[in-house]
Structure formats: structure tokens, C-alpha cells
Write a protein that holds these residues in place. Structure first.
Motif, PDB file in Angstrom:
ATOM      1  N   GLN A  54       0.858  -1.181   0.000  1.00  0.00           N
ATOM      2  CA  GLN A  54       0.000   0.000   0.000  1.00  0.00           C
ATOM      3  C   GLN A  54       0.897   1.234   0.000  1.00  0.00           C
ATOM      4  OE1 GLN A  54      -2.729   0.498   3.288  1.00  0.00           O
ATOM      5  NE2 GLN A  54      -3.619   2.326   2.395  1.00  0.00           N
ATOM      6  N   LEU A  55       0.586   2.181  -0.867  1.00  0.00           N
ATOM      7  CA  LEU A  55       1.374   3.400  -0.983  1.00  0.00           C
ATOM      8  C   LEU A  55       1.157   4.274   0.250  1.00  0.00           C
ATOM      9  CD1 LEU A  55       3.283   5.073  -2.732  1.00  0.00           C
ATOM     10  CD2 LEU A  55       1.269   6.072  -3.817  1.00  0.00           C
ATOM     11  N   MET A  56       2.259   4.615   0.921  1.00  0.00           N
ATOM     12  CA  MET A  56       2.210   5.425   2.127  1.00  0.00           C
ATOM     13  C   MET A  56       2.819   6.810   1.921  1.00  0.00           C
ATOM     14  SD  MET A  56       0.635   3.228   3.814  1.00  0.00           S
ATOM     15  CE  MET A  56       0.546   3.716   5.509  1.00  0.00           C
ATOM     16  N   GLY A  57       3.536   6.988   0.823  1.00  0.00           N
ATOM     17  CA  GLY A  57       4.130   8.290   0.555  1.00  0.00           C
ATOM     18  C   GLY A  57       4.902   8.270  -0.747  1.00  0.00           C
ATOM     19  N   TYR A  58       5.318   9.458  -1.176  1.00  0.00           N
ATOM     20  CA  TYR A  58       6.131   9.567  -2.382  1.00  0.00           C
ATOM     21  C   TYR A  58       6.853  10.899  -2.401  1.00  0.00           C
ATOM     22  CZ  TYR A  58       2.033  12.173  -3.896  1.00  0.00           C
ATOM     23  OH  TYR A  58       0.984  13.063  -3.957  1.00  0.00           O
ATOM     24  N   LEU A  59       7.888  10.941  -3.210  1.00  0.00           N
ATOM     25  CA  LEU A  59       8.629  12.163  -3.501  1.00  0.00           C
ATOM     26  C   LEU A  59       8.963  12.131  -4.980  1.00  0.00           C
ATOM     27  CD1 LEU A  59      11.434  13.863  -1.532  1.00  0.00           C
ATOM     28  CD2 LEU A  59      11.658  13.515  -3.964  1.00  0.00           C
ATOM     29  N   CYS A  60       8.575  13.185  -5.690  1.00  0.00           N
ATOM     30  CA  CYS A  60       8.846  13.291  -7.122  1.00  0.00           C
ATOM     31  C   CYS A  60       9.875  14.394  -7.342  1.00  0.00           C
ATOM     32  CB  CYS A  60       7.559  13.600  -7.883  1.00  0.00           C
ATOM     33  SG  CYS A  60       7.818  13.793  -9.662  1.00  0.00           S
ATOM     34  N   VAL A  61      10.960  14.059  -8.035  1.00  0.00           N
ATOM     35  CA  VAL A  61      12.029  15.019  -8.308  1.00  0.00           C
ATOM     36  C   VAL A  61      12.336  15.027  -9.799  1.00  0.00           C
ATOM     37  CG1 VAL A  61      13.849  13.329  -7.761  1.00  0.00           C
ATOM     38  CG2 VAL A  61      14.356  15.758  -7.618  1.00  0.00           C
ATOM     39  N   LEU A  62      12.488  16.221 -10.352  1.00  0.00           N
ATOM     40  CA  LEU A  62      12.819  16.375 -11.765  1.00  0.00           C
ATOM     41  C   LEU A  62      14.216  16.948 -11.916  1.00  0.00           C
ATOM     42  CD1 LEU A  62       9.513  17.857 -13.244  1.00  0.00           C
ATOM     43  CD2 LEU A  62      10.231  15.471 -13.071  1.00  0.00           C
ATOM     44  N   GLU A  63      14.848  16.616 -13.041  1.00  0.00           N
ATOM     45  CA  GLU A  63      16.183  17.124 -13.354  1.00  0.00           C
ATOM     46  C   GLU A  63      16.063  18.343 -14.251  1.00  0.00           C
ATOM     47  OE1 GLU A  63      18.078  13.922 -15.401  1.00  0.00           O
ATOM     48  OE2 GLU A  63      18.110  12.635 -13.624  1.00  0.00           O
ATOM     49  N   HIS A  64      16.850  19.366 -13.960  1.00  0.00           N
ATOM     50  CA  HIS A  64      16.915  20.538 -14.829  1.00  0.00           C
ATOM     51  C   HIS A  64      18.382  20.852 -15.090  1.00  0.00           C
ATOM     52  CE1 HIS A  64      16.382  24.378 -16.669  1.00  0.00           C
ATOM     53  NE2 HIS A  64      15.068  24.258 -16.604  1.00  0.00           N
ATOM     54  N   ARG A  65      18.904  20.289 -16.174  1.00  0.00           N
ATOM     55  CA  ARG A  65      20.333  20.447 -16.510  1.00  0.00           C
ATOM     56  C   ARG A  65      20.726  21.901 -16.723  1.00  0.00           C
ATOM     57  NH1 ARG A  65      23.009  16.219 -15.015  1.00  0.00           N
ATOM     58  NH2 ARG A  65      22.035  14.288 -15.607  1.00  0.00           N
ATOM     59  N   GLY A  66      19.850  22.687 -17.377  1.00  0.00           N
ATOM     60  CA  GLY A  66      20.171  24.076 -17.660  1.00  0.00           C
ATOM     61  C   GLY A  66      20.416  24.902 -16.409  1.00  0.00           C
ATOM     62  N   TRP A  67      19.713  24.571 -15.333  1.00  0.00           N
ATOM     63  CA  TRP A  67      19.887  25.289 -14.076  1.00  0.00           C
ATOM     64  C   TRP A  67      20.821  24.539 -13.126  1.00  0.00           C
ATOM     65  CZ3 TRP A  67      13.979  26.106 -13.081  1.00  0.00           C
ATOM     66  CH2 TRP A  67      13.507  27.106 -13.920  1.00  0.00           C
ATOM     67  N   ASP A  68      21.295  23.356 -13.537  1.00  0.00           N
ATOM     68  CA  ASP A  68      22.141  22.512 -12.694  1.00  0.00           C
ATOM     69  C   ASP A  68      21.483  22.245 -11.338  1.00  0.00           C
ATOM     70  OD1 ASP A  68      24.339  20.971 -11.895  1.00  0.00           O
ATOM     71  OD2 ASP A  68      25.416  22.708 -11.103  1.00  0.00           O
ATOM     72  N   ARG A  69      20.188  21.918 -11.403  1.00  0.00           N
ATOM     73  CA  ARG A  69      19.514  21.627 -10.143  1.00  0.00           C
ATOM     74  C   ARG A  69      18.413  20.598 -10.322  1.00  0.00           C
ATOM     75  NH1 ARG A  69      17.032  27.307  -8.347  1.00  0.00           N
ATOM     76  NH2 ARG A  69      19.256  27.547  -8.117  1.00  0.00           N
ATOM     77  N   LEU A  70      18.087  19.981  -9.212  1.00  0.00           N
ATOM     78  CA  LEU A  70      16.942  19.093  -9.121  1.00  0.00           C
ATOM     79  C   LEU A  70      15.779  19.914  -8.572  1.00  0.00           C
ATOM     80  CD1 LEU A  70      18.754  16.052  -7.469  1.00  0.00           C
ATOM     81  CD2 LEU A  70      18.092  16.284  -9.872  1.00  0.00           C
ATOM     82  N   THR A  71      14.578  19.599  -9.005  1.00  0.00           N
ATOM     83  CA  THR A  71      13.394  20.295  -8.517  1.00  0.00           C
ATOM     84  C   THR A  71      12.442  19.275  -7.917  1.00  0.00           C
ATOM     85  OG1 THR A  71      13.615  21.962 -10.239  1.00  0.00           O
ATOM     86  CG2 THR A  71      11.477  21.801  -9.141  1.00  0.00           C
ATOM     87  N   ILE A  72      12.153  19.431  -6.641  1.00  0.00           N
ATOM     88  CA  ILE A  72      11.179  18.557  -6.003  1.00  0.00           C
ATOM     89  C   ILE A  72       9.804  19.071  -6.375  1.00  0.00           C
ATOM     90  CG2 ILE A  72      10.226  17.748  -3.814  1.00  0.00           C
ATOM     91  CD1 ILE A  72      13.127  17.770  -2.751  1.00  0.00           C
TER      92      ILE A  72
END
Length: 157
Positions: A54-72
Motif C-alpha cells: 500500500q502506498l504510504m508516501g512519495y517524492l517526485c524530483v525532476l532534473e533541470h540540466r540548464g539550471w544545474d539543479r533538481l526540482t522537487i
């Protein structure tokens, strides 16, 4: 016992159900947004499941190479397992993976009304970079927080 794993496209239904459970309709991601995040976006979603899958939680993160950062994009924990350190564990994993992969920073937005999340993020080293008036709707302000993943430069004497 709860475990972490990477989300797959067939997790769409469980994720959207938990999203609707955790967030009001005006800010919850819809099925089409989650379909994009799971199938096309550059990044990943970590799932927190109990021993019955059963799903109890999640975290979604995206990559943004142009800004050299991950975005939650979003982080949610079912109320039955909140205040047990699971959000921190998901964030710490993303922080460690981001550092290991050489990313420069992690960015996220948090509602001013969500003081518990704000305290968690600040405790992990996130710092406010921008105030976002009406970000979650009229009168629902937020802040953009950033965590640098690079070691601090020391002054040379």
C-alpha cells in the motif's frame, strides 16, 4: 515495515489516489500530470510502501540540466505514518543521490501555512530564495527554497 522503491508507470492509480487524499483539489496534480511525470519527465518518483504494497508516501524530483539543479515537484506522506521521519528519509536520499551525481542544488516550493514542512526543509539546510505571493491561490503564499549541494568554499588565508 516500510520500504522505498522507484515508481513505475503502473503505479499511476495509487499515486493519484494518495495525491487527492493529501492535497486540496486546487493544488493536487491530476492524472495527466502524473502520467507525464511517470512516463516522460526527466527525473524520478520514489515510493514509500508498507508490507502489503500500500502506498504510504512519495517524492517526485525532476532534473533541470540548464539550471544545474533538481526540482522537487511534490512530497506526500499518508497521515498514518507522518511524524515518523519518512519525509526526512526520502529527502535525505534525494540529497545524497544529487550530491553523488554532481548536481548543484535542489529547489522546492513550500506553503507558508505548512510550518512543519518548512521546519523540516530548513533543518536539512534549505534556504528561502524567493517569496511567492498567491502561489497556491489567493492569499495562499509560499516560498521557494534552495539547498546547495556543493561544498562551501573556504576563504584562503
Amino acid at each position: 515495515m516500510l520500504t522505498l522503491r522507484a515508481a513505475q508507470p503502473d503505479d499511476l492509480g495509487a499515486i493519484t489516489r494518495l495525491e487527492r487524499y493529501c492535497f486540496p483539489p486546487e493544488v493536487a496534480f491530476g492524472r495527466s500530470r502524473w502520467h507525464y511525470l511517470l512516463n516522460q519527465a526527466r527525473g524520478r518518483t520514489l515510493l514509500l510502501e508498507d508490507d502489503k504494497a500500500q502506498l504510504m508516501g512519495y517524492l517526485c524530483v525532476l532534473e533541470h540540466r540548464g539550471w544545474d539543479r533538481l526540482t522537487i515537484q511534490t512530497l506526500a506522506i499518508r497521515w498514518t505514518v507522518r511524524r515518523q521521519g519518512w519525509a526526512r528519509r526520502l529527502l535525505e536520499q534525494v540529497i545524497a543521490e544529487g550530491r553523488a551525481a554532481g548536481w548543484g542544488a535542489i529547489r522546492l516550493e513550500v506553503s507558508d501555512a505548512n510550518t512543519e514542512a518548512g521546519a523540516l526543509y530548513h533543518g536539512l539546510g534549505f534556504r528561502s530564495r524567493l517569496r511567492l505571493p498567491d502561489y497556491y491561490g489567493p492569499g495562499q503564499h509560499a516560498h521557494r527554497l534552495v539547498l546547495s549541494l556543493r561544498p562551501a568554499k573556504r576563504d584562503r588565508a
